[in-house]
Design an enzyme around this catalytic site. Structure first.
Site, PDB file in Angstrom:
ATOM      1  N   CYS A 117       0.968  -1.098   0.074  1.00 18.02           N
ATOM      2  CA  CYS A 117       0.117   0.040  -0.198  1.00 18.02           C
ATOM      3  C   CYS A 117       0.906   1.298   0.095  1.00 18.02           C
ATOM      4  O   CYS A 117       0.321   2.345  -0.037  1.00 18.02           O
ATOM      5  CB  CYS A 117      -1.023   0.127   0.909  1.00 18.02           C
ATOM      6  SG  CYS A 117      -1.924  -1.529   1.375  1.00 18.02           S
ATOM      7  N   HIS A 256      -3.157   6.865   2.294  1.00 10.57           N
ATOM      8  CA  HIS A 256      -3.585   5.609   2.102  1.00 10.57           C
ATOM      9  C   HIS A 256      -4.985   5.342   2.708  1.00 10.57           C
ATOM     10  O   HIS A 256      -5.244   5.569   3.822  1.00 10.57           O
ATOM     11  CB  HIS A 256      -2.665   4.500   2.238  1.00 10.57           C
ATOM     12  CG  HIS A 256      -3.078   3.094   2.207  1.00 10.57           C
ATOM     13  ND1 HIS A 256      -3.815   2.702   1.106  1.00 10.57           N
ATOM     14  CD2 HIS A 256      -3.084   1.996   3.095  1.00 10.57           C
ATOM     15  CE1 HIS A 256      -4.155   1.474   1.248  1.00 10.57           C
ATOM     16  NE2 HIS A 256      -3.699   0.759   2.569  1.00 10.57           N
ATOM     17  N   ASN A 286     -10.469  -0.359   0.759  1.00 11.82           N
ATOM     18  CA  ASN A 286      -8.746  -0.141   0.593  1.00 11.82           C
ATOM     19  C   ASN A 286      -8.366  -0.692  -0.739  1.00 11.82           C
ATOM     20  O   ASN A 286      -8.345  -2.020  -0.901  1.00 11.82           O
ATOM     21  CB  ASN A 286      -8.261  -1.088   1.751  1.00 11.82           C
ATOM     22  CG  ASN A 286      -6.846  -0.820   1.794  1.00 11.82           C
ATOM     23  OD1 ASN A 286      -5.967  -0.852   0.718  1.00 11.82           O
ATOM     24  ND2 ASN A 286      -6.108  -1.404   2.961  1.00 11.82           N
TER      25      ASN A 286
HETATM   26  O1  UT7 Z   1      -3.709  -1.497   3.795  1.00  9.66           O
HETATM   27  C1  UT7 Z   1      -3.040  -2.263   4.740  1.00  9.66           C
HETATM   28  C2  UT7 Z   1      -2.909  -1.603   5.969  1.00  9.66           C
HETATM   29  N1  UT7 Z   1      -4.315  -2.225   6.644  1.00  9.66           N
HETATM   30  C3  UT7 Z   1      -4.799  -1.571   7.689  1.00  9.66           C
HETATM   31  O2  UT7 Z   1      -4.612  -0.308   7.862  1.00  9.66           O
HETATM   32  C4  UT7 Z   1      -5.900  -2.082   8.242  1.00  9.66           C
HETATM   33  C5  UT7 Z   1      -5.738  -1.667   9.705  1.00  9.66           C
HETATM   34  N2  UT7 Z   1      -6.758  -2.530  10.654  1.00  9.66           N
HETATM   35  C6  UT7 Z   1      -8.077  -2.095  10.682  1.00  9.66           C
HETATM   36  O3  UT7 Z   1      -8.431  -1.405  10.068  1.00  9.66           O
HETATM   37  C7  UT7 Z   1      -8.899  -2.686  11.893  1.00  9.66           C
HETATM   38  O4  UT7 Z   1      -8.028  -3.460  12.676  1.00  9.66           O
HETATM   39  C8  UT7 Z   1     -10.057  -3.970  11.480  1.00  9.66           C
HETATM   40  C9  UT7 Z   1     -11.212  -3.120  10.520  1.00  9.66           C
HETATM   41  C10 UT7 Z   1      -9.202  -4.873  10.451  1.00  9.66           C
HETATM   42  C11 UT7 Z   1     -10.571  -4.542  12.397  1.00  9.66           C
HETATM   43  O5  UT7 Z   1     -11.073  -3.658  13.366  1.00  9.66           O
HETATM   44  P1  UT7 Z   1     -10.978  -3.754  14.768  1.00  9.66           P
HETATM   45  O6  UT7 Z   1     -11.923  -2.385  15.429  1.00  9.66           O
HETATM   46  O7  UT7 Z   1      -9.387  -3.689  15.143  1.00  9.66           O
HETATM   47  O8  UT7 Z   1     -11.870  -4.913  15.343  1.00  9.66           O
HETATM   48  P2  UT7 Z   1     -11.242  -6.060  16.121  1.00  9.66           P
HETATM   49  O9  UT7 Z   1     -10.363  -7.076  15.213  1.00  9.66           O
HETATM   50  O10 UT7 Z   1     -10.841  -5.856  17.357  1.00  9.66           O
HETATM   51  O11 UT7 Z   1     -12.519  -6.830  16.440  1.00  9.66           O
HETATM   52  C12 UT7 Z   1     -13.476  -6.241  17.264  1.00  9.66           C
HETATM   53  C13 UT7 Z   1     -14.814  -7.242  17.529  1.00  9.66           C
HETATM   54  C14 UT7 Z   1     -14.169  -8.610  17.748  1.00  9.66           C
HETATM   55  O12 UT7 Z   1     -15.269  -9.331  18.316  1.00  9.66           O
HETATM   56  P3  UT7 Z   1     -15.137  -9.395  20.157  1.00  9.66           P
HETATM   57  O13 UT7 Z   1     -13.831 -10.420  20.305  1.00  9.66           O
HETATM   58  O14 UT7 Z   1     -15.032  -8.116  20.568  1.00  9.66           O
HETATM   59  O15 UT7 Z   1     -16.354 -10.021  20.365  1.00  9.66           O
HETATM   60  C15 UT7 Z   1     -14.365  -9.257  16.233  1.00  9.66           C
HETATM   61  O16 UT7 Z   1     -14.630 -10.552  16.482  1.00  9.66           O
HETATM   62  O17 UT7 Z   1     -15.410  -7.178  16.246  1.00  9.66           O
HETATM   63  C16 UT7 Z   1     -15.506  -8.691  15.690  1.00  9.66           C
HETATM   64  N3  UT7 Z   1     -15.258  -8.460  14.230  1.00  9.66           N
HETATM   65  C17 UT7 Z   1     -16.207  -8.416  13.315  1.00  9.66           C
HETATM   66  N4  UT7 Z   1     -17.633  -8.416  13.472  1.00  9.66           N
HETATM   67  C18 UT7 Z   1     -18.447  -8.029  12.461  1.00  9.66           C
HETATM   68  C19 UT7 Z   1     -14.255  -8.427  13.445  1.00  9.66           C
HETATM   69  N5  UT7 Z   1     -14.345  -8.304  12.292  1.00  9.66           N
HETATM   70  C20 UT7 Z   1     -15.816  -8.210  12.020  1.00  9.66           C
HETATM   71  C21 UT7 Z   1     -16.716  -7.948  11.008  1.00  9.66           C
HETATM   72  N6  UT7 Z   1     -17.977  -8.186  11.230  1.00  9.66           N
HETATM   73  N7  UT7 Z   1     -16.428  -8.160   9.748  1.00  9.66           N
END
Ligand code: UT7
Length: 330
Positions: A117, A256, A286
């Site tokens: 990216c 990005h 993205n």
């Molecule tokens: O281009 C390369 C660079 N990439 C990036 O910059 C990506 C950076 N990371 C992110 O944007 C975020 O970390 C994500 C969008 C990928 C994830 O968001 P988050 O706020 O970090 O979520 P998380 O992984 O901490 O998950 C929070 C909760 C979890 O549930 P519990 O354990 O709290 O019950 C996940 O299982 O949300 C759940 N979850 C979802 N729920 C519904 C994770 N993905 C999903 C989903 N739908 N798609």
């Protein structure tokens, strides 16, 4: 540093495939809901290249974006084509060589650059250095990625984020006094490779039914998020500090587009209005190496002449980098 030549931008272009995947379309693939995706990422929909014997593939998107960026410039006037991509249609030949042939740009140098990216920012710096050293006069750079072919469409932590697209820019020699590239800061740290990767065997989506490709994107979303919200303000401080400016002197950040919350956190940290961080993530998700030129192209008519732009990329490698650019309408 005294430089013999300056660089200027004289064209921008972009292309996305027609197929739109809305958040609600993903609800049938894995356990998720539109509200979660929108509130945690800012994404409403993304574009994907449907798999078919016809197209589009990353070459088609590159051609469309490149032709827009070239405008009235003949491809034969180019000296160099650089394509930043991590999801090429072929591991070889390079997308750049295929694009060179498709455009009819003969007897020039063409190569791909792999920096995920951060690819567009790295390509812009590479192109600028060819020009500033006098080796090239006109360089076409393209950022293109088709992540839909490399997704695990059962993995809700990655499949919600990525979309396909291409963006292009035509960079040209100008006088040193009119140089638009004011400052830069580029970085890599391979020790973070394990946090975001794609091994080199791909698959296809959708071809009738969802298939799990042999190798798909792995991302430690939290780690990458934490890395990004620290790296972006640091880079902005570097590129402004290099020329004795401050981050408040930046008029717009074209970053990005990975997550709206990342952009909002930069605005909050720097005490900026949110509008300073240009965003189109809601429409495209993205798009990796394409996201910066796609946003730049989309916003170009709204950016006031002489604005100070910060272009910042970050991603797998880990790689990250920023360029301070004086915007002149072309
Ligand atoms: O281009 C390369 C660079 N990439 C990036 O910059 C990506 C950076 N990371 C992110 O944007 C975020 O970390 C994500 C969008 C990928 C994830 O968001 P988050 O706020 O970090 O979520 P998380 O992984 O901490 O998950 C929070 C909760 C979890 O549930 P519990 O354990 O709290 O019950 C996940 O299982 O949300 C759940 N979850 C979802 N729920 C519904 C994770 N993905 C999903 C989903 N739908 N798609």
């Amino acid at each position: 540093m005294n430089i013999p030549f300056g660089v200027k931008i004289s064209g921008l272009g972009s292309a996305v495939p027609p197929k739109i995947i809305k958040n609600s379309d993903l609800e049938s693939l894995f356990e998720t809901n539109s509200e979660w995706i929108e509130s945690r990422t800012g994404i409403l929909e993304r574009r994907i290249c449907e798999f078919s014997a016809e197209k589009p593939d990353s070459l088609d998107l590159s051609i469309k974006a490149a032709k827009q960026a070239l405008g009235n410039t003949s491809p034969e006037e180019l000296d160099l084509i650089i394509v930043a991509t991590s999801t090429p249609d072929y591991l070889y030949p390079s997308t750049a060589c295929r694009l060179q042939s498709a455009l009819g740009a003969k007897n020039i140098l063409a190569f791909d650059l792999s920096a995920a990216c951060s690819g567009f920012v790295f390509a812009l710096m590479t192109a600028s250095q060819f020009i500033q050293l006098g080796t090239a006069k006109k360089v076409l750079i393209v950022g293109v990625d088709i992540h839909s072919r490399f997704m695990d469409w059962t993995d809700r932590s990655t499949a919600i984020l990525f979309g396909d697209g291409a963006g292009a820019a035509l960079i040209e020699r100008t006088s040193a006094e009119n140089n638009q590239l004011l400052s830069h800061s580029l970085h890599s740290d391979g020790s973070g490779a394990c946090e975001l990767y794609l091994k080199s065997v791909g698959g296809q989506f959708p071809n009738g039914k969802i298939q799990k490709p042999v190798e798909t994107v792995f991302m430690n979303g939290k780690k990458i998020y934490q890395f990004a919200v620290k790296a972006i303000p640091d880079i902005l401080a570097n590129i402004t500090g290099n020329i004795d400016l401050k981050t408040e002197n930046i008029d717009y950040l074209i970053c990005h587009q990975a997550n709206q919350r990342i952009l909002d956190s930069v605005a909050e940290k720097l005490n900026w209005p949110k509008e300073k961080c240009l965003s189109n993530i809601a429409k495209y998700g993205n798009t990796s190496a394409a996201s910066i030129p796609l946003a730049w192209h989309e916003y170009k008519d709204q950016i006031e002449n002489n604005s100070l732009l910060a272009l910042v990329g970050f991603g797998a490698g880990l790689t990250w980098g920023g360029i301070l650019w004086r915007w002149k309408q072309f």
